[in-house]
Motif scaffolding. Structure first.
Motif, PDB file in Angstrom:
ATOM      1  N   VAL A  72       0.830  -1.199   0.000  1.00 39.57           N
ATOM      2  CA  VAL A  72       0.000   0.000   0.000  1.00 39.57           C
ATOM      3  C   VAL A  72       0.867   1.252   0.000  1.00 39.57           C
ATOM      4  O   VAL A  72       0.733   2.129  -0.864  1.00 39.57           O
ATOM      5  CB  VAL A  72      -0.954   0.015   1.208  1.00 39.57           C
ATOM      6  CG1 VAL A  72      -1.730   1.339   1.248  1.00 39.57           C
ATOM      7  CG2 VAL A  72      -1.928  -1.153   1.135  1.00 39.57           C
ATOM      8  N   ALA A  73       1.776   1.331   0.968  1.00 37.17           N
ATOM      9  CA  ALA A  73       2.629   2.519   1.062  1.00 37.17           C
ATOM     10  C   ALA A  73       3.599   2.593  -0.112  1.00 37.17           C
ATOM     11  O   ALA A  73       3.876   3.676  -0.646  1.00 37.17           O
ATOM     12  CB  ALA A  73       3.403   2.495   2.382  1.00 37.17           C
TER      13      ALA A  73
ATOM     14  N   GLU B 215      -0.623   9.061   7.279  1.00 36.26           N
ATOM     15  CA  GLU B 215      -2.002   8.579   7.279  1.00 36.26           C
ATOM     16  C   GLU B 215      -2.230   7.414   6.319  1.00 36.26           C
ATOM     17  O   GLU B 215      -3.178   6.624   6.483  1.00 36.26           O
ATOM     18  CB  GLU B 215      -2.958   9.718   6.908  1.00 36.26           C
ATOM     19  CG  GLU B 215      -3.020  10.838   7.930  1.00 36.26           C
ATOM     20  CD  GLU B 215      -1.976  11.916   7.663  1.00 36.26           C
ATOM     21  OE1 GLU B 215      -1.031  11.636   6.884  1.00 36.26           O
ATOM     22  OE2 GLU B 215      -2.100  13.017   8.215  1.00 36.26           O
ATOM     23  N   ILE B 216      -1.360   7.295   5.324  1.00 37.47           N
ATOM     24  CA  ILE B 216      -1.483   6.211   4.349  1.00 37.47           C
ATOM     25  C   ILE B 216      -1.389   4.853   5.031  1.00 37.47           C
ATOM     26  O   ILE B 216      -1.945   3.855   4.563  1.00 37.47           O
ATOM     27  CB  ILE B 216      -0.379   6.346   3.270  1.00 37.47           C
ATOM     28  CG1 ILE B 216      -0.557   7.639   2.477  1.00 37.47           C
ATOM     29  CG2 ILE B 216      -0.369   5.143   2.330  1.00 37.47           C
ATOM     30  CD1 ILE B 216      -1.886   7.765   1.791  1.00 37.47           C
ATOM     31  N   PHE B 217      -0.704   4.804   6.167  1.00 41.27           N
ATOM     32  CA  PHE B 217      -0.503   3.524   6.843  1.00 41.27           C
ATOM     33  C   PHE B 217      -1.770   3.011   7.523  1.00 41.27           C
ATOM     34  O   PHE B 217      -1.827   1.841   7.896  1.00 41.27           O
ATOM     35  CB  PHE B 217       0.647   3.634   7.843  1.00 41.27           C
ATOM     36  CG  PHE B 217       1.992   3.703   7.183  1.00 41.27           C
ATOM     37  CD1 PHE B 217       2.619   2.549   6.749  1.00 41.27           C
ATOM     38  CD2 PHE B 217       2.608   4.927   6.960  1.00 41.27           C
ATOM     39  CE1 PHE B 217       3.852   2.603   6.112  1.00 41.27           C
ATOM     40  CE2 PHE B 217       3.846   4.997   6.330  1.00 41.27           C
ATOM     41  CZ  PHE B 217       4.468   3.829   5.904  1.00 41.27           C
ATOM     42  N   LEU B 218      -2.782   3.851   7.690  1.00 38.36           N
ATOM     43  CA  LEU B 218      -4.037   3.363   8.268  1.00 38.36           C
ATOM     44  C   LEU B 218      -4.730   2.352   7.344  1.00 38.36           C
ATOM     45  O   LEU B 218      -5.018   1.221   7.774  1.00 38.36           O
ATOM     46  CB  LEU B 218      -4.959   4.536   8.605  1.00 38.36           C
ATOM     47  CG  LEU B 218      -4.575   5.334   9.858  1.00 38.36           C
ATOM     48  CD1 LEU B 218      -5.412   6.600   9.962  1.00 38.36           C
ATOM     49  CD2 LEU B 218      -4.760   4.481  11.107  1.00 38.36           C
ATOM     50  N   PRO B 219      -5.020   2.684   6.082  1.00 39.45           N
ATOM     51  CA  PRO B 219      -5.582   1.655   5.197  1.00 39.45           C
ATOM     52  C   PRO B 219      -4.595   0.521   4.918  1.00 39.45           C
ATOM     53  O   PRO B 219      -5.019  -0.609   4.629  1.00 39.45           O
ATOM     54  CB  PRO B 219      -5.942   2.420   3.916  1.00 39.45           C
ATOM     55  CG  PRO B 219      -5.215   3.716   4.001  1.00 39.45           C
ATOM     56  CD  PRO B 219      -5.029   4.016   5.441  1.00 39.45           C
TER      57      PRO B 219
ATOM     58  N   LEU C 261     -12.724   9.163   8.404  1.00 38.97           N
ATOM     59  CA  LEU C 261     -13.195  10.301   9.196  1.00 38.97           C
ATOM     60  C   LEU C 261     -12.194  11.452   9.175  1.00 38.97           C
ATOM     61  O   LEU C 261     -12.583  12.628   9.127  1.00 38.97           O
ATOM     62  CB  LEU C 261     -13.448   9.855  10.645  1.00 38.97           C
ATOM     63  CG  LEU C 261     -14.650   8.922  10.863  1.00 38.97           C
ATOM     64  CD1 LEU C 261     -14.693   8.468  12.315  1.00 38.97           C
ATOM     65  CD2 LEU C 261     -15.952   9.617  10.474  1.00 38.97           C
ATOM     66  N   ASN C 262     -10.913  11.118   9.175  1.00 40.09           N
ATOM     67  CA  ASN C 262      -9.876  12.159   9.165  1.00 40.09           C
ATOM     68  C   ASN C 262      -9.718  12.826   7.801  1.00 40.09           C
ATOM     69  O   ASN C 262      -9.141  13.916   7.710  1.00 40.09           O
ATOM     70  CB  ASN C 262      -8.533  11.575   9.598  1.00 40.09           C
ATOM     71  CG  ASN C 262      -8.483  11.269  11.076  1.00 40.09           C
ATOM     72  OD1 ASN C 262      -9.299  11.782  11.851  1.00 40.09           O
ATOM     73  ND2 ASN C 262      -7.544  10.430  11.486  1.00 40.09           N
TER      74      ASN C 262
END
Length: 303
Positions: free
Chosen positions: A164-165, A178-182, A242-243
């Motif tokens: 993903v990253a 924030e990319i690491f959340l998904p 949400l963010n």
């Protein structure tokens, strides 16, 4: 000589949706940030497919060496175990697919980094080599980490965080925390598939000396471990949305939540480990559906 049907079986097509989920998530996030590159995205999908096929070949080969693929295993019969593909043929297959993966990976990384950062180019080449090495040593070789309970960690990294990253960076040329959340979401869903596989084969793995997480934890605690991963995966996706909320369309992925809940209930009710096998495919397909809906929501919101 092995038939085309045997090679397709060894490639394990049902694992490919899972391998593509992390790549597609990285592409969707890049689109959301208006940084997607079509050539990079398409090449990433092809490369990831080749690496997954190489990993499946290596897993088939490695488990046959260790004796884990035997008449007591509850999953599908493997090709080297059954004699459909000889060990020599599988070694050749691994060499061909692994070499193709490496060449495609160089092309992909060149497109995504060479003009902007030579350091990034060589760093990604190193990660690509590491991914192939990790794919081989999951069950093959004398130091296979899948036999000492580290498979979950490597699946989380190589199916979630890194694709993903990594694909996001190759498209965009930058990265956001924030990319690491998904990425965590895809990592935990992917690890959940492995956990189901290991729960299904817990008795045979224990007898074969394959010390997976379910072998260490036991069948019941492994179910709660599975529940934890699915819950954290969903929570991470919701927090990211949400963010970065722009439109209600970003919650399109919630449409697949009933399928996750239904399967979790079923997993806790099942007593016969053999009956867990269909849940592997269902979680892999649910993860792909989740990813597609998540990305569609991002694309619509970015318009």
């Amino acid at each position: 000589m092995a038939t085309a049907k045997s090679w397709i079986k060894a490639a394990r097509p049902r694992t490919l949706p899972l391998a593509l989920s992390g790549i597609l998530m990285g592409c969707g996030l890049a689109w959301f940030y208006d940084a997607v590159q079509a050539a990079v995205s398409v090449l990433a999908i092809i490369t990831a497919t080749c690496i997954q096929v190489f990993s499946n070949f290596a897993n088939d080969y490695g488990d046959s060496q260790r004796g884990t693929d035997n008449e007591f295993r509850l999953g599908p019969t493997r090709t080297v175990q059954s004699g459909e593909i000889s060990k020599k043929e599988m070694e050749t297959g691994m060499f061909v697919v692994g070499g193709l993966s490496f060449l495609l990976g160089i092309w992909l990384v060149f497109l995504g980094t060479w003009s902007s950062s030579k350091t990034a180019f060589f760093s990604f080449i190193g990660l690509g080599i590491l991914s192939l090495v990790a794919a081989y040593f999951y069950t093959a070789g004398k130091k296979s980490y899948g036999y000492i309970g580290l498979g979950d960690l490597f699946v989380f990294l190589f199916f979630g965080l890194l694709p993903v990253a990594g694909v996001f960076y190759l498209n965009a040329g930058f990265i956001f925390p924030e990319i690491f959340l998904p990425a965590i979401t895809i990592g935990f869903f992917s690890t959940g598939v492995l956990n189901l596989n290991n729960m299904r084969d817990i008795d045979n793995d224990r007898n074969s000396g394959k010390i997976t997480i379910p072998v260490r934890m036991g069948a019941r605690k492994s179910r709660f471990y599975h529940l934890f991963m699915i819950f954290i995966g969903w929570a991470s996706a919701v927090v990211f949305t949400l963010n970065h909320f722009h439109s209600p369309w970003q919650f399109l992925f919630v449409l697949v939540l009933p399928f996750f809940v239904r399967d979790l209930v079923g997993i806790f009710r099942i007593q016969n480990d053999r009956q867990l096998d269909p849940f592997l495919k269902r979680l892999a397909l649910s993860t792909l559906a989740f990813t597609l809906l998540f990305c569609v929501g991002l694309i619509i919101a970015s318009q």
